[in-house]
Motif scaffolding. Structure first.
Motif, PDB file in Angstrom:
ATOM      1  N   SER A  23      -0.311   7.158   7.515  1.00 49.22           N
ATOM      2  CA  SER A  23      -0.161   6.842   6.092  1.00 49.22           C
ATOM      3  C   SER A  23       0.096   8.099   5.271  1.00 49.22           C
ATOM      4  N   ASN A  25       1.705  10.745   6.339  1.00 47.06           N
ATOM      5  CA  ASN A  25       3.114  11.082   6.568  1.00 47.06           C
ATOM      6  C   ASN A  25       4.040  10.140   5.821  1.00 47.06           C
ATOM      7  N   GLU A  26       3.671   8.885   5.743  1.00 45.93           N
ATOM      8  CA  GLU A  26       4.461   7.924   4.975  1.00 45.93           C
ATOM      9  C   GLU A  26       4.447   8.286   3.485  1.00 45.93           C
ATOM     10  N   THR A  27       3.311   8.717   2.996  1.00 45.37           N
ATOM     11  CA  THR A  27       3.198   9.139   1.601  1.00 45.37           C
ATOM     12  C   THR A  27       4.118  10.314   1.316  1.00 45.37           C
ATOM     13  N   ARG A  28       4.168  11.276   2.241  1.00 42.48           N
ATOM     14  CA  ARG A  28       5.086  12.409   2.082  1.00 42.48           C
ATOM     15  C   ARG A  28       6.527  11.924   1.950  1.00 42.48           C
ATOM     16  N   HIS A  29       6.896  10.990   2.819  1.00 46.18           N
ATOM     17  CA  HIS A  29       8.251  10.444   2.784  1.00 46.18           C
ATOM     18  C   HIS A  29       8.554   9.814   1.424  1.00 46.18           C
ATOM     19  N   TRP A  30       7.657   8.974   0.937  1.00 41.11           N
ATOM     20  CA  TRP A  30       7.903   8.264  -0.324  1.00 41.11           C
ATOM     21  C   TRP A  30       7.893   9.209  -1.515  1.00 41.11           C
ATOM     22  N   ARG A  32       8.953  12.366  -1.411  1.00 45.20           N
ATOM     23  CA  ARG A  32      10.269  13.020  -1.374  1.00 45.20           C
ATOM     24  C   ARG A  32      11.339  12.097  -1.949  1.00 45.20           C
ATOM     25  N   LEU A  33      11.270  10.839  -1.559  1.00 42.81           N
ATOM     26  CA  LEU A  33      12.249   9.866  -2.048  1.00 42.81           C
ATOM     27  C   LEU A  33      12.114   9.661  -3.560  1.00 42.81           C
ATOM     28  N   SER A  45       5.523  16.590  -8.507  1.00 43.68           N
ATOM     29  CA  SER A  45       5.685  16.839  -7.072  1.00 43.68           C
ATOM     30  C   SER A  45       4.900  18.076  -6.643  1.00 43.68           C
ATOM     31  N   HIS A  49       1.979  17.936  -3.555  1.00 41.12           N
ATOM     32  CA  HIS A  49       2.228  18.520  -2.232  1.00 41.12           C
ATOM     33  C   HIS A  49       1.055  19.344  -1.693  1.00 41.12           C
ATOM     34  N   SER A  56      -3.698  17.092   5.734  1.00 38.57           N
ATOM     35  CA  SER A  56      -3.174  16.978   7.078  1.00 38.57           C
ATOM     36  C   SER A  56      -4.010  17.726   8.119  1.00 38.57           C
TER      37      SER A  56
END
Length: 72
Positions: A23, A25-30, A32-33, A45, A49, A56
């Motif tokens: 989750s 890692n998914e948060t990082r993805h979203w 960035r998007l 942002s 970060h 992590s």
């Protein structure tokens, strides 16, 4: 993670920590998007970060500590 902590076995707890790591890692993805789509400012942002980067290694350390506990 709280749900995993209340489980009956260390393996269950480890599974929930791995889900939490996924989750993260998914948060990082979203994030960035969201930034790429101008839904977040650079300032927002920049505030988020460091939190993700701090979590992590803590999740990994916690998972490793669970793996080292005697099973029982």
């Amino acid at each position: 993670m709280a749900e995993g902590h209340g489980r009956y076995s260390c393996q269950d707890n480890q599974r929930f920590v791995k889900i939490a790591r996924g989750s993260l890692n998914e948060t990082r993805h979203w994030l960035r998007l969201a930034y790429a789509r101008n839904l977040l400012t650079q300032e927002q942002s920049d505030r988020l970060h460091p939190l993700l980067n701090e979590l992590s290694p803590k999740l990994n350390a916690y998972l490793n500590s669970l793996k080292q506990k005697p099973k029982g």
